[in-house]
Write an enzyme that holds these catalytic residues in place. Structure first.
Site, PDB file in Angstrom:
ATOM      1  N   ASP A 196       9.341   2.645  -0.275  1.00 13.99           N
ATOM      2  CA  ASP A 196       8.423   3.187   0.469  1.00 13.99           C
ATOM      3  C   ASP A 196       8.648   2.974   1.780  1.00 13.99           C
ATOM      4  OD1 ASP A 196       6.194   4.083   1.822  1.00 13.99           O
ATOM      5  OD2 ASP A 196       4.825   3.353   0.242  1.00 13.99           O
ATOM      6  N   LYS A 215       4.882   9.340   8.480  1.00 15.12           N
ATOM      7  CA  LYS A 215       4.925   8.480   9.922  1.00 15.12           C
ATOM      8  C   LYS A 215       5.846   8.989  10.954  1.00 15.12           C
ATOM      9  CE  LYS A 215       1.679   5.166   7.782  1.00 15.12           C
ATOM     10  NZ  LYS A 215       0.682   4.865   8.316  1.00 15.12           N
ATOM     11  N   TYR A 224       0.974  -1.223   0.208  1.00 23.82           N
ATOM     12  CA  TYR A 224      -0.199   0.119   0.042  1.00 23.82           C
ATOM     13  C   TYR A 224       0.828   1.211   0.076  1.00 23.82           C
ATOM     14  CZ  TYR A 224      -3.503   3.427   1.640  1.00 23.82           C
ATOM     15  OH  TYR A 224      -4.228   4.535   1.775  1.00 23.82           O
TER      16      TYR A 224
HETATM   17  N1  PMP Z   1       2.904   4.051   2.228  1.00 29.80           N
HETATM   18  C1  PMP Z   1       2.959   3.049   3.192  1.00 29.80           C
HETATM   19  C2  PMP Z   1       3.834   2.001   3.143  1.00 29.80           C
HETATM   20  C3  PMP Z   1       1.883   3.098   4.094  1.00 29.80           C
HETATM   21  O1  PMP Z   1       1.864   2.359   5.073  1.00 29.80           O
HETATM   22  C4  PMP Z   1       1.063   4.367   4.006  1.00 29.80           C
HETATM   23  C5  PMP Z   1      -0.096   4.438   5.058  1.00 29.80           C
HETATM   24  N2  PMP Z   1      -0.346   3.546   5.936  1.00 29.80           N
HETATM   25  C6  PMP Z   1       1.177   5.301   2.886  1.00 29.80           C
HETATM   26  C7  PMP Z   1       2.101   5.163   2.183  1.00 29.80           C
HETATM   27  C8  PMP Z   1       0.492   6.273   3.109  1.00 29.80           C
HETATM   28  O2  PMP Z   1       0.584   7.260   4.024  1.00 29.80           O
HETATM   29  P1  PMP Z   1      -0.491   8.244   4.402  1.00 29.80           P
HETATM   30  O3  PMP Z   1      -1.581   7.499   5.105  1.00 29.80           O
HETATM   31  O4  PMP Z   1       0.230   9.334   5.609  1.00 29.80           O
HETATM   32  O5  PMP Z   1      -0.814   9.202   3.026  1.00 29.80           O
END
Ligand code: PMP
Length: 469
Positions: free
Chosen positions: A274, A302, A171
């Site tokens: 990511d 995060k 994701y």
């Molecule tokens: N990349 C990863 C690996 C994530 O786990 C997430 C959110 N869980 C995102 C991108 C998206 O981040 P955000 O919710 O801050 O847009």
């Protein structure tokens, strides 16, 4: 449900005036709707499904309404305390309302927040990120989704190619380019693993983007090699979560990230890691340090802000300098706003001066092995994957199922119903992992040994309950 502790501030102070707290006694409590029910009804009138993000909707009866958090705990609006292992889907690395971070933010914001100009907090935070992760340069964003969105654009601009490879079950945020074959896509819709079908995770995603994404199974060296051999000339990037933080913290097979690195080098493809979940969590330098593999571009968010809204794209100078005023776009009114970058600077300072990772890893390792022992003792097929700071717990439906190695095999392995019941039984006992087994358990610096003791004891109670049923 019994209140374990009444919050000093928060839930009661902010409860709707017309609601009276239950006056004790089970019968009475049933007659008076809980604060949760009252607030959720209000929320549902003014917000679709009563939430600000679909992932928070756990159904009419189970969607939680939180009053406040401190350290490793959150309290719901009925005053019940939980040991929090969701930590806001991972950002809270030090603890909720961490004093040093809050103090830095409060001080910084006295002099204003948004100037839409370079500010000193931003420079210092960027320097700390470069120092800790080894990236040459950084641009700030406001979320993980923004980071992956901009990283993809930079990769496309850099290579002049449009397609990208992503892995099933990863994701990367809620933007159209990446919402394909994610951890919520049913395996049955994705076709054969030898020729995966791109499946949008939502209605409303333009079909024109379907051909831009090439979904592949995680950890499948042969498929990746074949795909790159056949399509490299049109592939701008390989976008990968180094640990599948949205598929129960599934680990990369030995050599997987190195293999991606080599393919990218050989074919002029941009490797985008990511690290939205792994960054500033699994090691000070994130997955790049942990696995000793350097990406060309990295998406962060995060943990870098301990819960304040912030993200960043980092990477090698050659790739970052593809960004060019008037030619290759990156921007956003709130990028580098003072509150977020002051929070980031303060969070990273704590990481650089205190044993944050040692403490988290030690507690997390204890919890992982404790839960594993319990699942063994109660004879439940299971996998526990990932690393102590973010690990997945998945109860399986058969002892004979192969150990999951990608999203497809994980979905087949998981006993959805039993995992859901385990999570709910834990919630009733004041332990808060996510309701979805695919979401890892996150640890923070504020989790104590006593929290581990309590969690393991409640895990055992919860397992007994679900096995009785
Ligand atoms: N990349 C990863 C690996 C994530 O786990 C997430 C959110 N869980 C995102 C991108 C998206 O981040 P955000 O919710 O801050 O847009």
């Amino acid at each position: 449900m019994e209140n374990l502790e009444t919050p000093a501030v928060g839930s009661m102070a902010s409860a709707p005036a017309e609601v009276k707290a239950p006056a004790g006694g089970a019968q009475h409590a049933r007659a008076v709707p809980t604060q949760r029910a009252q607030w959720f009804a209000r929320a549902s009138r003014v917000m679709p499904w009563g939430v600000s993000s679909n992932f928070r909707y756990w159904g009419e009866k189970d969607t939680m309404v939180i009053a406040r958090g401190k350290g490793a705990y959150v309290w719901d609006v009925d005053g019940k305390r939980y040991i929090d292992y969701r930590l806001g889907f991972g950002p809270v690395i030090l603890g909720h309302a961490y004093d040093a971070v809050n103090a830095a933010v409060v001080e910084a914001m006295q002099d204003g927040n948004v100037f839409a100009m370079t500010n000193v907090y931003e420079v210092r935070a960027a320097e700390a990120i470069c120092r800790m992760t080894g990236v040459d340069q950084v641009r700030f964003t406001n979320s993980g989704a923004e980071s992956t969105m901009h990283a993809l654009r930079i990769a496309r601009a850099h290579t002049g190619r449009e397609r990208f490879i992503k892995f099933e079950g990863c994701y990367h945020g809620a933007h159209d380019h990446v919402m394909w074959n994610t951890s919520t896509t049913p395996v049955s819709a994705m076709g054969s693993r030898r020729s995966p079908i791109p499946v949008p995770t939502s209605s409303g995603i333009p079909s024109a983007l379907r051909d831009r994404v090439i979904p592949l199974p995680f950890n499948d060296f042969e498929m990746l090699e074949r795909t790159v051999r056949d399509h490299w000339h049109e592939v701008a990037a390989i976008l990968v979560e180094p640990i599948m933080g949205n598929s129960a913290s599934m680990m990369p097979a030995p050599g997987w990230l190195e293999f991606i690195r080599r393919l990218c080098d050989a074919h002029g493809i941009v490797m985008i890691m990511d690290e939205v979940k792994t960054g500033f969590r699994i090691a000070p330098g994130g997955a790049q340090q942990f696995f000793n593999v350097r990406a060309d571009l990295v998406a962060y968010a995060k943990a870098m802000g301990n819960g304040f809204p912030i993200g960043a794209i980092g990477g090698r100078r050659e790739f970052m300098m593809t960004i060019e005023p008037g030619a290759v776009g990156h921007g956003g009114t709130y990028c580098g706003n003072v509150v977020s970058v002051a929070a980031c600077e303060a969070t990273l300072r704590v990481m650089e001066t205190e044993p944050v990772f040692e403490v988290i890893n030690q507690r997390g390792a204890r919890l992982m092995s404790g839960i594993r022992q319990l699942l063994e003792r109660y004879n439940l097929p299971h996998v526990i994957m990932g690393v102590p700071s973010m690990f997945g717990v998945c109860i399986g439906n058969s002892e004979n199922a192969p150990t999951p190695y990608d999203y497809r095999s994980l979905s087949r392995f998981a006993d959805e119903d039993l995992n859901w019941r385990f999570a709910r039984a834990l919630h009733q006992r004041g332990i808060l992992p996510d309701i979805d087994y695919q979401e890892p358990w996150f640890l923070c610096y504020a989790h104590s040994e006593a929290d581990m003791d309590e969690t393991l004891a409640r895990c055992e109670d919860a397992l007994r309950e679900i096995l009785r049923a």
